[in-house]
Motif scaffolding. Structure first.
Motif: not given
Length: 1019
Positions: A547-548, A596-598, A554-555, A560-562
């Motif tokens: 989660x972290x 998902x949104x990103x 997202x920030x 993308x790879x991570x």
């Protein structure tokens, strides 16, 4: 010439106005004849300043490229006249003897620019003249300029020219490589580059020239092999590295393409290569791995790509070793040479460990850019480190089980050395250990297949890997240990799994990017192997860390790879620890939805996010909250389609269907109330094919969950039953003017309606069938044809009277009755039915039509056999000149033929599953390079009809594309267990009894094989 000299001087002037004047004058001069000759005179005039001469030579080269021939892509009007061309050809080679190196280079470029077009047809004297210079060696400068020139255009020569000039050229160049020749490193490099080009060109020589190639190579090998060995012997002379790389490239071509000719001669040369490869590791470690400024080369070693003194690009130690590794890969992969390696396998793999060590530059780059580390782990194919991984793969392909103990020994020795280095306090002690784990992981799939006796993977995991997972280990080593734990998850002892899982979960919160990346990989692969409950102890730390990670990703952008790794780990952990996933839903779901949104428009990231969300949605306790979080965002997005790209809308519909499928009725009602109206609006008005196909998938998922009752559920803005609205949408999607992909989901949706709401659909069926017929007739893609034909087949079984009456009473836009058009399309494309269930469904439906009496079916004529291919082979030329011609046969005759074909196919599959034949000992030993039938190719031998038809996997083709509900439904359907050959025999037996004349007419249209099968069926 004075005017041109003044013009050139103005180009060198610091005054901008003077330079512009010179440029204008030169542009005007290029439109007049004689400029080329004038520039040549200036460039070859020793009384003029060198800089001026060099400028003239550069401009001359550009002038020749632009004005020599119309065929040049850089051509500009006007072309140089033939008289001036002759003068230029006669005088250009003189510049190759100029005392100034830069002028010799410019002259060589000019000669090469013309030779590419004119040699030998319009310049037959060029090659003899150049060869004469090499043979007579009038001066070192002249030889240097000539070799430079030949190297620039030898690649452009044809087979005839190469075979004609190569014997003399190579023989005269050979002395330049002898110890007493005085040739500098740059000249040696160019000589070898010419040889490499000649040998490389011979790879493609075939036919009448093959004998000439063999004779030439035999001569070349005898003369040049000792010279190549002499060039390759020195290890500590960076100036020679470029020449040595050329020599290694020559050996690579000889080993890979001319093994039979070269094997007897090259053994001593390859011994020299092996010696320098094994002896050069300490210097490589010092210079590249540890980054020492002076590693015994008398100063800093050159870097790959840096500009050398001769104007060429320098070759660094890594570039030289990369070419060495390519040669070794060819030696290992060639059965004629690999015997040289076999006694030294442990040493070779030990060297691979050494050369695979992370370099100081890589460590710095990956530390500064963690995302680059993750990307390079997946995509690096060019570094020496990656070449070492490929070498291990090649060794296992070549030596199979014998490679495992060799790798075990090499890895054990590397681990022991790193332990000693660690005890002595050496800072980089971990590098060799990390490289050893890397190479084990690169061979993981093979090692797991060989079993525990070949390599003690369980011992490695329980010992060294667990030791390296300690929090105090260097980040790159700890990350590699986690990565290897994932790669070897199948071999992990049961007692070690909790330790590995907990270490992976803890690694998610480590500040080091390599540790986090390794933790994600380990968690994803270990969770796929654990028994229920085994992941419970690691779940809380795992979900907290994931989660972290996702929230941090997202920030910031460019991660993308991570994010991809974190999503894969989240999906695996949610499946392995569902109870913990439900407890962590409040933290995990927002992070997954944000990911998902990103990435909804990213074709690589979006599926990862959907997979993770699907795993969470499959947890019943987590689904309601996940739906409540997602529905507002999805509803707002779908209600305003004009504000979003089609890719985003399609992704949103995919997510809706994903959340809907595992729902219960109450949750499905909520989804319906919120989303069905905007999805219906998309189906009725949007134009993007993918969006329309996804809208079909949504409504099908809704019916799978809610059944026919879902049609009467209430939704704001939706009046009455959903059935008429769906029928209207389906008719629109069947519009032939839309892309075919838009209708891809129509067939499955209609079938779902027929299963759960046939009564509600009945009033709309005539209109739907009329639209379906119009779309089917014009359909081209197999997916669409199969989807629509299965609707017709289902209706044949359930509502044959209504179906046939409706189609018979409908006339398509072409004026053809829908019944005739649809049946013609069906029988013409029946062969494209792929899944076993659909084959049974459509085949039994055709059998039912065959036995159904009626003049309407008797009147249908369809295509029979093709007539324009009879009487010889239909070549492409013939096909282009003649139109296709087919016989016309009654529908029933065609159905009989299709049933016979289905019987042949089904029987063949039954025989295949029953056991293989004993004719497996007739494989011939293929000659080297003859294709995939060779044992050296690494694949299984070609097996005739089995490989052509892929009967092994025929039963599974396409079934993997089904959703879980449909797959389970098909599994339970009695049709899936139907003995199709027996059913076909029964149908044809009934038809033979009822219509013997019809059967004889059908048999007359069959091939001999079909007739024989029919006879056997009816016996």
């Amino acid at each position: 010439m004075e005017g041109l000299v003044a013009c050139l001087n103005s180009l060198l002037s610091p005054d901008p106005q003077a330079r512009r004047g010179g440029e204008n004058a030169l542009a005007q001069g290029s439109q007049q004849p004689g400029l080329g000759v004038a520039l040549l005179e200036v460039s070859q005039n020793p009384s003029l300043p060198t800089g001026l001469r060099q400028l003239a030579a550069v401009i001359l080269k550009k002038h020749l490229k632009e004005h020599w021939t119309f065929e040049s892509g850089a051509f500009r009007e006007p072309p140089i006249g033939e008289e001036e061309k002759a003068a230029l050809r006669a005088r250009l080679p003189r510049g190759l003897a100029d005392p100034e190196r830069k002028l010799r280079t410019a002259a060589g470029m000019a000669v090469a620019a013309v030779a590419r077009w004119d040699c030998p047809q319009d310049w037959p004297e060029l090659m003899p003249g150049l060869l004469s210079v090499v043979a007579q060696k009038p001066s070192p400068e002249h030889v240097d300029g000539t070799i430079r020139c030949i190297a620039m255009f030898v690649d452009e020569l044809g087979e005839d020219q190469i075979l004609e000039m190569a014997p003399g050229l190579l023989h005269e160049m050979a002395p330049l490589l002898s110890p007493g020749s005085g040739a500098d490193a740059a000249l040696v490099r160019r000589v070898l580059s010419i040889l490499r080009s000649v040998v490389g060109a011979m790879q493609s020589v075939t036919g009448t020239h093959a004998a000439g190639v063999k004779a030439l190579l035999t001569e070349v090998l005898a003369e040049w092999a000792p010279l190549l060995a002499a060039v390759l012997a020195p290890r500590e002379v960076p100036e020679l590295w470029a020449a040595q790389r050329e020599a290694l490239g020559i050996l690579t071509v000889l080993v890979s393409s001319f093994g039979r000719l070269s094997a007897p001669v090259l053994t001593p040369v390859l011994g020299t290569v092996w010696h320098r490869f094994s002896a050069g590791l300490p210097q490589y470690v010092a210079a590249v791995v540890e980054g020492e400024a002076d590693a015994g080369f008398g100063g800093p070693a050159p870097a790959d790509g840096a500009e050398a003194e001769d104007g060429e690009r320098a070759v660094g130690l890594e570039g030289l070793l990369a070419q060495t590794m390519e040669l070794i890969l060819c030696v290992v992969g060639n059965a004629r040479f690999r015997g040289l390696i076999a006694p030294h396998l442990p040493q070779l793999l030990g060297l691979a460990v050494g050369y695979a060590q992370m370099t100081a530059e890589q460590e710095e780059r990956w530390t500064d850019c963690p995302n680059q580390y993750v990307a390079d782990e997946e995509d690096d194919m060019s570094s020496l480190r990656a070449s070492c991984e490929m070498l291990v793969d090649e060794v296992f392909l070549a030596f199979e089980e014998a490679a495992a103990p060799a790798l075990s020994r090499a890895v054990g020795e590397a681990l022991a050395r790193s332990g000693t280095a660690r005890a002595s306090g050496r800072p980089g002690w971990w590098r060799e250990r990390e490289a050893a784990l890397l190479l084990v992981g690169s061979a993981a799939d093979t090692l797991l297949g060989l079993g525990p006796r070949a390599f003690d993977l369980a011992g490695l995991l329980s010992g060294s890997v667990v030791e390296d997972l300690a929090p105090g280990s260097p980040p790159f080593l700890r990350g590699r240990a986690l990565w290897l734990a994932g790669r070897l998850a199948a071999a992990a002892p049961r007692a070690a799994r909790p330790v590995l899982l907990c270490a992976a979960a803890a690694g998610l919160e480590d500040p080091g990017a390599p540790v986090r990346a390794g933790a994600c990989r380990a968690l994803a692969q270990l969770c796929a192997r654990v028994a229920p409950g085994e992941a419970a102890d690691a779940a809380e730390a795992g979900f907290r860390g994931l989660a972290a990670l996702l929230a941090a990703a997202s920030a910031q952008s460019g991660d993308e790879d991570s994010t991809h790794l974190a999503l894969g780990a989240a999906a695996a952990l949610a499946r392995a620890a569902p109870a913990a996933a439900a407890a962590w839903e409040p933290a995990l779901a927002p992070a997954l939805l944000a990911a998902w949104e990103r990435g909804v428009g990213d074709p690589l990231l979006a599926p990862d996010a959907l997979e993770a969300l699907a795993a969470l949605a499959a947890v019943p306790a987590a689904l309601p909250a996940l739906q409540r979080r997602a529905l507002p965002t999805l509803g707002a997005l779908l209600r305003d389609p004009g504000a979003h790209p089609a890719l985003v809308l399609d992704g949103a519909l995919d997510l809706v269907a994903l959340l809907l499928r595992p729902s219960g009725e109450a949750a499905a009602r909520e989804v319906h109330a919120t989303l069905s109206p905007p999805v219906l609006a998309l189906a009725l008005r949007h134009d993007d094919a993918e969006v329309l196909a996804s809208a079909c998938q949504y409504f099908r998922a809704l019916l799978q969950v809610g059944g026919g009752a879902a049609l009467s559920w209430q939704a704001e803005g939706l009046e009455g039953s959903l059935a008429p609205h769906l029928a209207e949408a389906l008719v629109r999607l069947l519009d032939p003017e839309l892309e075919e992909r838009a209708a891809a989901g129509v067939g499955p949706l209609i079938l779902e309606l027929l299963r759960c709401a046939e009564a509600e659909l009945a009033p709309h069926l005539p209109r739907l069938l009329a639209a379906l017929g119009g779309r089917l007739v014009r359909a081209e893609t197999s997916l669409l044809v199969q989807g629509l034909v299965t609707v017709l087949a289902t209706l044949v079984h359930t509502r044959a009277d209504s179906l046939l009456a409706c189609l018979a009473g409908t006339t398509l836009g072409s004026g053809q009755p829908a019944l005739h058009a649809c049946l013609q399309k069906w029988v013409g494309r029946q062969i494209e039915m792929r899944t076993p269930y659909d084959i049974r469904l459509t085949t039994t439906a055709l059998g039912a039509l065959l036995l159904r009496p009626g003049a309407d079916l008797d009147a249908v004529a369809v295509r029979g056999r093709r007539l324009d291919v009879e009487g010889g082979i239909l070549t492409r030329a013939r096909a282009a000149q003649r139109a296709e011609r087919w016989s016309s046969v009654p529908l029933r005759a065609k159905i009989v033929q299709l049933l016979v074909d289905a019987h042949i196919e089904a029987t063949a599959q039954d025989l295949h599953r029953g056991g293989a034949t004993d004719d497996d000992d007739d494989d011939e030993e293929w000659e080297e390079g003859s294709g995939s039938g060779s044992d050296d190719a690494g694949g299984r031998p070609y097996n005739g009809l089995e490989d052509l038809l892929d009967l092994e996997g025929a039963d599974d083709f396409g079934e993997g594309q089904l959703d879980a509900v449909e797959a389970e439904r098909r599994r339970k359907d009695p049709l899936s267990q139907l003995d199709l050959p027996a059913h076909i025999r029964g149908v044809l037996g009934q038809y033979a009894a009822a219509s013997p004349d019809g059967l004889r007419a059908a048999a007359a249209e069959m091939s001999p094989m079909q007739q024989q099968t029919l006879q056997q069926i009816l016996m």
